[in-house]
Design a protein around this motif. Structure first.
Motif, PDB file in Angstrom:
ATOM      1  N   TYR A 184     -14.376 -29.683 -18.457  1.00 35.18           N
ATOM      2  CA  TYR A 184     -14.985 -30.218 -19.671  1.00 35.18           C
ATOM      3  C   TYR A 184     -13.998 -31.064 -20.480  1.00 35.18           C
ATOM      4  O   TYR A 184     -14.352 -31.586 -21.531  1.00 35.18           O
ATOM      5  CB  TYR A 184     -15.504 -29.082 -20.556  1.00 35.18           C
ATOM      6  N   GLY A 185     -12.771 -31.164 -19.986  1.00 34.12           N
ATOM      7  CA  GLY A 185     -11.779 -31.983 -20.667  1.00 34.12           C
ATOM      8  C   GLY A 185     -10.899 -31.232 -21.636  1.00 34.12           C
ATOM      9  O   GLY A 185     -10.164 -31.857 -22.420  1.00 34.12           O
ATOM     10  N   PHE A 186     -10.938 -29.893 -21.585  1.00 34.81           N
ATOM     11  CA  PHE A 186     -10.157 -29.099 -22.527  1.00 34.81           C
ATOM     12  C   PHE A 186      -8.802 -28.691 -21.958  1.00 34.81           C
ATOM     13  O   PHE A 186      -8.601 -28.680 -20.739  1.00 34.81           O
ATOM     14  CB  PHE A 186     -10.944 -27.855 -22.944  1.00 34.81           C
ATOM     15  N   HIS A 187      -7.887 -28.364 -22.867  1.00 33.09           N
ATOM     16  CA  HIS A 187      -6.585 -27.804 -22.524  1.00 33.09           C
ATOM     17  C   HIS A 187      -6.627 -26.298 -22.771  1.00 33.09           C
ATOM     18  O   HIS A 187      -7.464 -25.810 -23.538  1.00 33.09           O
ATOM     19  CB  HIS A 187      -5.480 -28.436 -23.369  1.00 33.09           C
ATOM     20  N   LEU A 188      -5.720 -25.573 -22.162  1.00 33.09           N
ATOM     21  CA  LEU A 188      -5.636 -24.134 -22.340  1.00 33.09           C
ATOM     22  C   LEU A 188      -4.525 -23.805 -23.321  1.00 33.09           C
ATOM     23  O   LEU A 188      -3.383 -24.247 -23.150  1.00 33.09           O
ATOM     24  CB  LEU A 188      -5.363 -23.431 -21.012  1.00 33.09           C
ATOM     25  N   GLY A 189      -4.850 -23.023 -24.358  1.00 36.23           N
ATOM     26  CA  GLY A 189      -3.851 -22.574 -25.324  1.00 36.23           C
ATOM     27  C   GLY A 189      -3.236 -21.270 -24.861  1.00 36.23           C
ATOM     28  O   GLY A 189      -3.947 -20.284 -24.622  1.00 36.23           O
ATOM     29  N   LEU A 205      -1.688 -19.354 -13.265  1.00 34.53           N
ATOM     30  CA  LEU A 205      -1.162 -20.413 -14.132  1.00 34.53           C
ATOM     31  C   LEU A 205      -0.434 -21.509 -13.349  1.00 34.53           C
ATOM     32  O   LEU A 205      -0.585 -22.700 -13.681  1.00 34.53           O
ATOM     33  CB  LEU A 205      -0.252 -19.826 -15.210  1.00 34.53           C
ATOM     34  N   PRO A 206       0.347 -21.176 -12.307  1.00 36.69           N
ATOM     35  CA  PRO A 206       1.017 -22.255 -11.565  1.00 36.69           C
ATOM     36  C   PRO A 206       0.052 -23.269 -10.951  1.00 36.69           C
ATOM     37  O   PRO A 206       0.468 -24.379 -10.599  1.00 36.69           O
ATOM     38  CB  PRO A 206       1.790 -21.496 -10.478  1.00 36.69           C
ATOM     39  N   ASP A 207      -1.229 -22.891 -10.816  1.00 37.50           N
ATOM     40  CA  ASP A 207      -2.223 -23.812 -10.272  1.00 37.50           C
ATOM     41  C   ASP A 207      -2.875 -24.676 -11.354  1.00 37.50           C
ATOM     42  O   ASP A 207      -3.714 -25.519 -11.044  1.00 37.50           O
ATOM     43  CB  ASP A 207      -3.313 -23.024  -9.528  1.00 37.50           C
ATOM     44  N   ILE A 208      -2.478 -24.460 -12.604  1.00 36.84           N
ATOM     45  CA  ILE A 208      -2.974 -25.274 -13.714  1.00 36.84           C
ATOM     46  C   ILE A 208      -1.931 -26.344 -14.009  1.00 36.84           C
ATOM     47  O   ILE A 208      -0.755 -26.029 -14.221  1.00 36.84           O
ATOM     48  CB  ILE A 208      -3.195 -24.415 -14.980  1.00 36.84           C
ATOM     49  N   ILE A 213      -1.819 -27.688 -20.683  1.00 36.35           N
ATOM     50  CA  ILE A 213      -1.553 -26.485 -21.471  1.00 36.35           C
ATOM     51  C   ILE A 213      -0.864 -26.853 -22.780  1.00 36.35           C
ATOM     52  O   ILE A 213      -0.199 -27.889 -22.879  1.00 36.35           O
ATOM     53  CB  ILE A 213      -0.687 -25.458 -20.711  1.00 36.35           C
ATOM     54  N   VAL A 214      -1.041 -26.000 -23.790  1.00 38.77           N
ATOM     55  CA  VAL A 214      -0.298 -26.113 -25.042  1.00 38.77           C
ATOM     56  C   VAL A 214       0.151 -24.715 -25.450  1.00 38.77           C
ATOM     57  O   VAL A 214      -0.383 -23.706 -24.956  1.00 38.77           O
ATOM     58  CB  VAL A 214      -1.133 -26.748 -26.174  1.00 38.77           C
ATOM     59  N   GLN A 258       6.850 -30.821 -22.330  1.00 42.48           N
ATOM     60  CA  GLN A 258       5.520 -31.180 -21.845  1.00 42.48           C
ATOM     61  C   GLN A 258       4.421 -30.729 -22.809  1.00 42.48           C
ATOM     62  O   GLN A 258       3.471 -31.473 -23.081  1.00 42.48           O
ATOM     63  CB  GLN A 258       5.270 -30.572 -20.470  1.00 42.48           C
ATOM     64  N   THR A 259       4.523 -29.490 -23.319  1.00 41.24           N
ATOM     65  CA  THR A 259       3.470 -28.991 -24.205  1.00 41.24           C
ATOM     66  C   THR A 259       3.472 -29.721 -25.543  1.00 41.24           C
ATOM     67  O   THR A 259       2.402 -29.909 -26.144  1.00 41.24           O
ATOM     68  CB  THR A 259       3.597 -27.479 -24.436  1.00 41.24           C
ATOM     69  N   THR A 260       4.635 -30.153 -26.000  1.00 42.45           N
ATOM     70  CA  THR A 260       4.693 -30.951 -27.224  1.00 42.45           C
ATOM     71  C   THR A 260       4.005 -32.290 -27.010  1.00 42.45           C
ATOM     72  O   THR A 260       3.219 -32.751 -27.851  1.00 42.45           O
ATOM     73  CB  THR A 260       6.153 -31.164 -27.664  1.00 42.45           C
ATOM     74  N   LYS A 261       4.276 -32.902 -25.879  1.00 46.63           N
ATOM     75  CA  LYS A 261       3.612 -34.167 -25.545  1.00 46.63           C
ATOM     76  C   LYS A 261       2.106 -33.978 -25.467  1.00 46.63           C
ATOM     77  O   LYS A 261       1.330 -34.807 -25.985  1.00 46.63           O
ATOM     78  CB  LYS A 261       4.149 -34.685 -24.206  1.00 46.63           C
ATOM     79  N   ASN A 262       1.671 -32.878 -24.846  1.00 46.39           N
ATOM     80  CA  ASN A 262       0.247 -32.603 -24.731  1.00 46.39           C
ATOM     81  C   ASN A 262      -0.402 -32.445 -26.103  1.00 46.39           C
ATOM     82  O   ASN A 262      -1.472 -32.997 -26.367  1.00 46.39           O
ATOM     83  CB  ASN A 262       0.020 -31.326 -23.910  1.00 46.39           C
TER      84      ASN A 262
END
Length: 269
Positions: A184-189, A205-208, A213-214, A258-262
């Protein structure tokens, strides 16, 4: 720089030492806190904290699913009416706080049938209405889902028209639910729960993709190990970052980067 995408530092749990907690957060490298609203009563303390620390804080507006009761229409209207005023937030001196918009999202919204589903119909109605706000305003959402993924995805089936984006806050679902959320276009918190032994998200998680992610704390709730059982606070996000890095087999610095960029991309910070 760390962006904590979900903090309730305005909560009364921090009334005795809020400024000390905030300073510890800065010292830990957390340079931005995103504060989701809960109901009509939390707007004032949330905005007071924003006005005091506008360089390091942004806010969201929404009605939490657990606050959807008989008077939900009144609460929803009050929150909706606050949005234009928040977009013109001013500091204590009456001076406009920069040229930026303090409002970066609609949240915390969602569905929660953990305790009961007495107001299930109303929760779905409120969620749908707030998703409409997000689409009209071009804002991402912070979505709370507990014991409700099936119904959440039914709502998103109807509402996702390419304009919805955001975070599945405190994600603790299955791999299939994670893949559906991503579709659906969402990120996982990811918050303190990822450090718990019984958290199943660790297994897949390694498959995400790390790009989806954030990091968050949801303070004062759900503190990471080794603080479990204590009050959570924004600085503890570092422990979550360390655990996520361990799971992915990368450095903590890589996860933070990476999570900051996301988060910047999602919330247009």
């Amino acid at each position: 720089m760390i962006i904590n995408t979900h903090s309730h530092i305005y909560d009364e749990a921090f009334d005795a030492d809020r400024e000390e907690v905030f300073q510890r957060s800065l010292e830990a490298g957390v340079e931005m806190l995103l504060l989701p609203n809960c109901d009509e009563k939390t707007i004032k303390p949330m905005m007071e904290f924003y006005e005091k620390h506008s360089e390091n804080v942004r806010v969201m507006m929404g009605l939490h699913p657990e606050e959807v009761k008989e008077d939900y229409k009144t609460k929803l209207s009050l929150i909706e009416n606050e949005i234009p005023r928040i977009c013109d937030a001013r500091n204590d001196s009456g001076v406009s706080v920069g040229t930026r918009n303090p409002l970066v999202g609609i949240g915390e919204i969602g569905l929660d049938f953990y305790w009961d589903d007495t107001f299930k119909k109303e929760q779905i109605e409120v969620l749908s209405e707030q998703l409409h706000w997000a689409k009209e305003l071009g804002l991402p959402v912070s979505i709370h889902t507990r014991n409700a993924f099936h119904d959440m995805f039914k709502v998103l089936d109807h509402e996702q028209d390419g304009r919805l984006a955001g975070v599945m806050h405190c994600f603790n679902g299955t791999f299939d639910e994670a893949k559906t959320a991503l579709s659906y276009g969402f990120h996982l918190g990811l918050g303190g729960v990822i450090t718990y032994k019984n958290c199943g998200v660790k297994d897949f998680l390694p498959d995400i993709p790390m790009e989806r992610i954030v990091l968050e704390t949801d303070d004062p709730y759900l503190p990471p190990v080794p603080y479990r059982g204590q009050r959570n606070e924004p600085a503890y996000i570092v422990k979550t970052a360390e655990k996520v890095a361990e799971i992915y087999g990368v450095t903590t610095e890589k996860i933070i980067e990476q999570t900051t960029k996301n988060a910047k991309n999602i919330f247009k910070i």
